[in-house]
Motif scaffolding. Sequence first.
Motif, PDB file in Angstrom:
ATOM      1  N   ALA A   1      33.915   7.363  41.543  1.00  0.00           N
ATOM      2  CA  ALA A   1      35.026   6.606  42.141  1.00  0.00           C
ATOM      3  C   ALA A   1      34.652   5.147  42.395  1.00  0.00           C
ATOM      4  N   LYS A   2      33.371   4.887  42.567  1.00  0.00           N
ATOM      5  CA  LYS A   2      32.905   3.511  42.794  1.00  0.00           C
ATOM      6  C   LYS A   2      32.527   2.794  41.502  1.00  0.00           C
ATOM      7  N   ALA A   3      32.541   3.509  40.389  1.00  0.00           N
ATOM      8  CA  ALA A   3      32.015   2.945  39.145  1.00  0.00           C
ATOM      9  C   ALA A   3      33.110   2.298  38.301  1.00  0.00           C
ATOM     10  N   ASP A   4      32.718   1.348  37.457  1.00  0.00           N
ATOM     11  CA  ASP A   4      33.639   0.705  36.520  1.00  0.00           C
ATOM     12  C   ASP A   4      33.667   1.416  35.172  1.00  0.00           C
ATOM     13  N   ALA A   5      32.637   2.195  34.893  1.00  0.00           N
ATOM     14  CA  ALA A   5      32.598   2.972  33.650  1.00  0.00           C
ATOM     15  C   ALA A   5      31.605   4.111  33.840  1.00  0.00           C
ATOM     16  N   LEU A   6      31.681   5.069  32.922  1.00  0.00           N
ATOM     17  CA  LEU A   6      30.910   6.300  33.051  1.00  0.00           C
ATOM     18  C   LEU A   6      30.224   6.615  31.727  1.00  0.00           C
ATOM     19  N   LEU A   7      28.994   7.110  31.815  1.00  0.00           N
ATOM     20  CA  LEU A   7      28.314   7.656  30.642  1.00  0.00           C
ATOM     21  C   LEU A   7      28.042   9.133  30.888  1.00  0.00           C
ATOM     22  N   VAL A   8      28.378   9.959  29.904  1.00  0.00           N
ATOM     23  CA  VAL A   8      28.092  11.398  29.983  1.00  0.00           C
ATOM     24  C   VAL A   8      27.089  11.737  28.886  1.00  0.00           C
ATOM     25  N   ASN A   9      25.854  12.024  29.289  1.00  0.00           N
ATOM     26  CA  ASN A   9      24.788  12.379  28.348  1.00  0.00           C
ATOM     27  C   ASN A   9      24.483  13.858  28.536  1.00  0.00           C
ATOM     28  N   LEU A  10      24.444  14.615  27.444  1.00  0.00           N
ATOM     29  CA  LEU A  10      24.330  16.076  27.556  1.00  0.00           C
ATOM     30  C   LEU A  10      22.895  16.604  27.530  1.00  0.00           C
ATOM     31  N   GLY A  11      21.906  15.708  27.584  1.00  0.00           N
ATOM     32  CA  GLY A  11      20.522  16.191  27.588  1.00  0.00           C
ATOM     33  C   GLY A  11      20.225  17.071  28.790  1.00  0.00           C
ATOM     34  N   THR A  12      19.251  18.003  28.626  1.00  0.00           N
ATOM     35  CA  THR A  12      18.836  18.953  29.682  1.00  0.00           C
ATOM     36  C   THR A  12      20.042  19.520  30.436  1.00  0.00           C
ATOM     37  N   LEU A  13      21.002  19.982  29.648  1.00  0.00           N
ATOM     38  CA  LEU A  13      22.249  20.529  30.206  1.00  0.00           C
ATOM     39  C   LEU A  13      22.012  21.889  30.870  1.00  0.00           C
TER      40      LEU A  13
ATOM     41  N   PRO B   1       8.870  15.967  20.410  1.00  0.00           N
ATOM     42  CA  PRO B   1       8.995  16.742  21.638  1.00  0.00           C
ATOM     43  C   PRO B   1      10.439  17.123  21.940  1.00  0.00           C
ATOM     44  N   SER B   2      10.617  18.237  22.666  1.00  0.00           N
ATOM     45  CA  SER B   2      11.884  18.518  23.341  1.00  0.00           C
ATOM     46  C   SER B   2      11.529  19.071  24.712  1.00  0.00           C
ATOM     47  N   MET B   3      12.459  18.923  25.686  1.00  0.00           N
ATOM     48  CA  MET B   3      12.043  19.040  27.075  1.00  0.00           C
ATOM     49  C   MET B   3      12.953  19.887  27.966  1.00  0.00           C
ATOM     50  N   THR B   4      14.021  20.472  27.484  1.00  0.00           N
ATOM     51  CA  THR B   4      14.947  21.121  28.415  1.00  0.00           C
ATOM     52  C   THR B   4      14.305  22.322  29.114  1.00  0.00           C
ATOM     53  N   SER B   5      14.679  22.556  30.358  1.00  0.00           N
ATOM     54  CA  SER B   5      14.194  23.700  31.136  1.00  0.00           C
ATOM     55  C   SER B   5      15.342  24.576  31.589  1.00  0.00           C
ATOM     56  N   SER B   6      16.521  24.463  30.991  1.00  0.00           N
ATOM     57  CA  SER B   6      17.628  25.277  31.484  1.00  0.00           C
ATOM     58  C   SER B   6      17.594  26.647  30.818  1.00  0.00           C
ATOM     59  N   PRO B   7      17.734  27.709  31.609  1.00  0.00           N
ATOM     60  CA  PRO B   7      17.686  29.062  31.051  1.00  0.00           C
ATOM     61  C   PRO B   7      18.737  29.274  29.963  1.00  0.00           C
ATOM     62  N   GLU B   8      19.883  28.588  30.090  1.00  0.00           N
ATOM     63  CA  GLU B   8      20.966  28.769  29.125  1.00  0.00           C
ATOM     64  C   GLU B   8      20.580  28.279  27.730  1.00  0.00           C
ATOM     65  N   GLU B   9      19.669  27.328  27.657  1.00  0.00           N
ATOM     66  CA  GLU B   9      19.438  26.666  26.376  1.00  0.00           C
ATOM     67  C   GLU B   9      18.024  26.772  25.849  1.00  0.00           C
ATOM     68  N   VAL B  10      17.086  27.149  26.730  1.00  0.00           N
ATOM     69  CA  VAL B  10      15.681  27.004  26.343  1.00  0.00           C
ATOM     70  C   VAL B  10      15.334  27.867  25.135  1.00  0.00           C
ATOM     71  N   GLY B  11      15.977  29.031  25.012  1.00  0.00           N
ATOM     72  CA  GLY B  11      15.695  29.904  23.868  1.00  0.00           C
ATOM     73  C   GLY B  11      16.006  29.229  22.544  1.00  0.00           C
ATOM     74  N   HIS B  12      17.135  28.508  22.489  1.00  0.00           N
ATOM     75  CA  HIS B  12      17.492  27.796  21.257  1.00  0.00           C
ATOM     76  C   HIS B  12      16.448  26.736  20.900  1.00  0.00           C
TER      77      HIS B  12
ATOM     78  N   ARG C   1      13.404  27.448  36.832  1.00  0.00           N
ATOM     79  CA  ARG C   1      12.298  27.192  35.898  1.00  0.00           C
ATOM     80  C   ARG C   1      11.555  28.490  35.578  1.00  0.00           C
ATOM     81  N   ARG C   2      11.358  29.323  36.589  1.00  0.00           N
ATOM     82  CA  ARG C   2      10.711  30.614  36.331  1.00  0.00           C
ATOM     83  C   ARG C   2      11.490  31.412  35.305  1.00  0.00           C
ATOM     84  N   GLU C   3      12.817  31.429  35.479  1.00  0.00           N
ATOM     85  CA  GLU C   3      13.659  32.177  34.548  1.00  0.00           C
ATOM     86  C   GLU C   3      13.544  31.585  33.141  1.00  0.00           C
ATOM     87  N   ALA C   4      13.595  30.270  33.070  1.00  0.00           N
ATOM     88  CA  ALA C   4      13.499  29.604  31.760  1.00  0.00           C
ATOM     89  C   ALA C   4      12.140  29.873  31.114  1.00  0.00           C
TER      90      ALA C   4
END
Lengths: 244, 244, 244
Positions: free
Chosen positions: A60-72, C46-57, C76-79
Amino acid sequence: MNAVLPERAAALLDEVRQRRPRVHCLMNGVVPKFVADGLSALGAIPSMTSSPEEVGHFVAKADALLVNLGTLDARRREAIGIAVGVAAERGRPWALDPAHCDYSPPRAAFAQELLARGPAVLRANAAEYDLLSVPAGVVAVRTGKQDRIAQNGAAFSVTNGHPLAAMVTGTGCLSGAVIAVFLAIEADPFIAASAAMVVFGIAAEMAGETATGPGSFEPALLDALANLGGAHILQFAKADHEQD
Amino acid sequence: MNAVLPERAAALLDEVRQRRPRVHCLMNGVVPKFVADGLSALGAIPSMTSSPEEVGHFVAKADALLVNLGTLDARRREAIGIAVGVAAERGRPWALDPAHCDYSPPRAAFAQELLARGPAVLRANAAEYDLLSVPAGVVAVRTGKQDRIAQNGAAFSVTNGHPLAAMVTGTGCLSGAVIAVFLAIEADPFIAASAAMVVFGIAAEMAGETATGPGSFEPALLDALANLGGAHILQFAKADHEQD
Amino acid sequence: MNAVLPERAAALLDEVRQRRPRVHCLMNGVVPKFVADGLSALGAIPSMTSSPEEVGHFVAKADALLVNLGTLDARRREAIGIAVGVAAERGRPWALDPAHCDYSPPRAAFAQELLARGPAVLRANAAEYDLLSVPAGVVAVRTGKQDRIAQNGAAFSVTNGHPLAAMVTGTGCLSGAVIAVFLAIEADPFIAASAAMVVFGIAAEMAGETATGPGSFEPALLDALANLGGAHILQFAKADHEQD
């Protein structure tokens, strides 16, 4: 526009430094400081929280937004949904970076869902880009040795850049955030994205002149983002309408 | 005290290097490595976990604690509650940094709750500071171009520092952690916080002498925190009792 | 083997740069970018994700895996459980780094459980190492001023390295990841781990030649990992069979 883009990019960069736009980044857990530092160096004001409880207040305070899907994960998905909703309500532009969606089918599916929610710009590398179907109107930025910015049949290619950038984790993520900075001050997302890629590519070239490897490239890139001026853009921009 | 503070700060810095205090940081997700590196450079031993399952074990081994509210979520809140409880049980001093609480009303409310649990020091920038009501006895450090350290009507101002620090994400967070380092070895939190701000400000000045932008400022700041000695403090400290 | 190890290490390093192995890191939340940058500098992906939903892929796409227990929590334990399972199914080697398990009894217990699941290599500092019981067959790397690589009664000592490395958060974590890189291309984990420690130690020495403190050591270390060649290894390796 190729004769005009460097002038536009130079003027927009001046405006970034004067207006200091706030950009909220839903960033992955790997490179949040690097991306925040890059935006600060350029002249913007970054914020980085990804918690569902708080992200709405920050957007709400921002002028623009970035959505990066890494470590989702589940919480990031929830926070992204909230953030995109607040951005839509308030008419704030946002950019989508489907980082590493080529590694994870659920992430690619989520990226496709988000594309339907109206980002101004998609930024992706070739492997990510090839998995996605870009809706009409969304500016598609495919980064690589040559960056290609396309919308509704028009396309620009930018060949500024430096090979060391590919050896530093997060330079792609930072380029997506720089696009969001320019979206905050330029209403035409095609111009905004093209200017961002030129500015980022020239900064990389400046950094490459002094760096002795990927380690020294990183602080040099941040210095270049801070020290880069309009004159560098006019002198070094390599951007052309693409010949199809 | 202004004639005495540089000597005290120099002596405390020597003690940090000899005793190597352990400082546990409940740090945000953006700058944990930078803060840990800064504490190591200074001579302390940092630890950084924020998981509720483990934080009690880490705080039990620490000589002081830093609670930073950046990237706050439900789990961090839980971990902070546990950590503050263990610190209280064991008589360990702690510092509170309500990072970005001006962006998020729930974060500001949580900061106010934590102030009632007896931190030795609050560190905040002006925007954060103005939202909070500081209980009597808590040392209040308001950072900015001029840092102001206040407790029960007495106040110190420190004008050491460098403008590039404001362009590097996490320098404020690191300054809060440096306060926790000095709390670990100095029983008077007013002295500890004042000494910390002088040391941090001088390190920033040293870094500013060689940096060519915010990117090169960061490693230079870490080098300065490691290389800074008592003689630099005696020569460069700019600290005065405030004239009200 | 001490006459042979430098040649093997040099040949393996060439192979890393040619084959560019993918290494997935279940890394702590403190140093993910630094570790990713170190692996990229060396030539790995390198790749770095630690989410249980994705780490297997991610693990399914990787040539080797690193499991680092820093900033451990339930997710993290689950992942980690999922990642180790996928690695076992696909016959991918993995290294275990029980970071800071000396601070937290539940973390030490989890490390012991993981040792029973068949990592190729354990990397630990002395305090961590002393808490654990290493099963027969697992290569045990104890790092410190002198690194010791042991398996089934045979042992190697490596004395390459630089004292500034101990002042930079994450150098130990990165050394564990470098072991995983060499596991990806060398079937004998004793050779892989020994080569990794030699390469990492020489890179640290190269960085120490130009660094003026821990801040400048970090980019210099990344530059050295990128610029290090076989000739440096042949010239500078200090590795010997241990005399018991």
